[in-house]
Design an enzyme around this catalytic site. Structure first.
Site, PDB file in Angstrom:
ATOM      1  N   ALA A 115       0.952  -1.185   0.104  1.00 25.04           N
ATOM      2  CA  ALA A 115      -0.060   0.131   0.024  1.00 25.04           C
ATOM      3  C   ALA A 115       0.693   1.240   0.087  1.00 25.04           C
ATOM      4  O   ALA A 115       1.144   1.916  -1.241  1.00 25.04           O
ATOM      5  CB  ALA A 115      -0.825  -0.017   1.067  1.00 25.04           C
ATOM      6  N   CYS A 116       1.361   1.732   1.269  1.00 27.44           N
ATOM      7  CA  CYS A 116       1.743   2.963   1.239  1.00 27.44           C
ATOM      8  C   CYS A 116       3.338   3.135   0.303  1.00 27.44           C
ATOM      9  O   CYS A 116       3.449   4.107  -0.093  1.00 27.44           O
ATOM     10  CB  CYS A 116       2.202   3.340   2.799  1.00 27.44           C
ATOM     11  N   VAL A 117       3.925   2.098   0.138  1.00 30.36           N
ATOM     12  CA  VAL A 117       5.219   2.017  -0.431  1.00 30.36           C
ATOM     13  C   VAL A 117       4.781   2.161  -1.947  1.00 30.36           C
ATOM     14  O   VAL A 117       5.045   2.962  -2.766  1.00 30.36           O
ATOM     15  CB  VAL A 117       6.173   1.046  -0.053  1.00 30.36           C
TER      16      VAL A 117
END
Length: 212
Positions: A115-117
């Site tokens: 997700a965030c990466v």
């Protein structure tokens, strides 16, 4: 065919996303202690080579906790930019901090890979940034999820690397005295057998005299 250039200290900005204990608890793609060691090695490399670094966290007060203290220790004076979006590239403060470095090459580390990466990397690529993912300083919920996210980012144009490759690529010449001591110390402390070998070679050349 144009070959990709090797990293130099004047090129990259390090973007560290959500290296927080609450998210590290969810990591299943790598041993968590190994992951922490890799993130610390990247943080120490950032300081040794004097790279600009942007650190961002999310949900610190309600779920994820602050930037892991063991990482923060090696980033004195670096304040984390708190945000709401999973995608750090959609946060105005994070985006501005990266843009203010004046650099178009990013080294990205973070949690979670799925997700965030990946969201951040894909968005930065779409905006014309040259992005390398420090894959062993990232963690996913599962091995498959981590691997698939890396493959998606690579297919979009990101380069996969490791913290050790970043360090050695930036150092490149062991006669580069201004960063030699710090680079060597990081390798000896964090690079397993390679670090043991460097320490052994040093001790063979300059053996410690017995005081007995």
């Amino acid at each position: 065919m144009t070959m990709p250039s090797l990293l130099t200290p004047t090129q990259p900005t390090v973007l560290m996303v959500d290296q927080q204990a609450g998210l590290a608890f969810e990591v299943g793609s790598i041993d968590r202690q190994a992951l922490l060691g890799n993130v610390i090695a990247l943080a120490k490399t950032t300081r040794a080579v004097n790279l600009p670094i942007v650190v961002s966290t999310s949900a610190s007060a309600v779920y994820s906790g602050p930037l892991m203290p063991a990482v923060q220790e090696f980033l004195p004076g670096v304040a984390s930019l708190e945000r709401h979006s999973m995608n750090a590239w959609e946060d105005a403060a994070v985006r501005a901090a990266v843009e203010n470095t004046g650099r178009k090459k990013l080294l990205v580390s973070g949690l979670l890979t799925e997700a965030c990466v990946s969201f951040t990397v894909l968005s930065a690529l779409a905006d014309g940034y040259d992005v390398s993912v420090v894959a062993d300083a990232c963690g996913g919920v599962t091995n498959d999820g981590h691997s698939l996210a890396l493959r998606r980012m690579e297919a979009a144009g990101a380069t996969m690397t490791s913290w050790l490759q970043v360090l050695l690529e930036l150092q490149r010449d062991w006669t580069r005295k201004e960063t030699y001591a710090d680079a060597r110390a990081i390798v000896e402390a964090r690079a397993g057998g390679y670090g043991i070998g460097l320490a052994y070679a040093r001790d063979m050349i300059h053996p410690v005299k017995s005081t007995g």
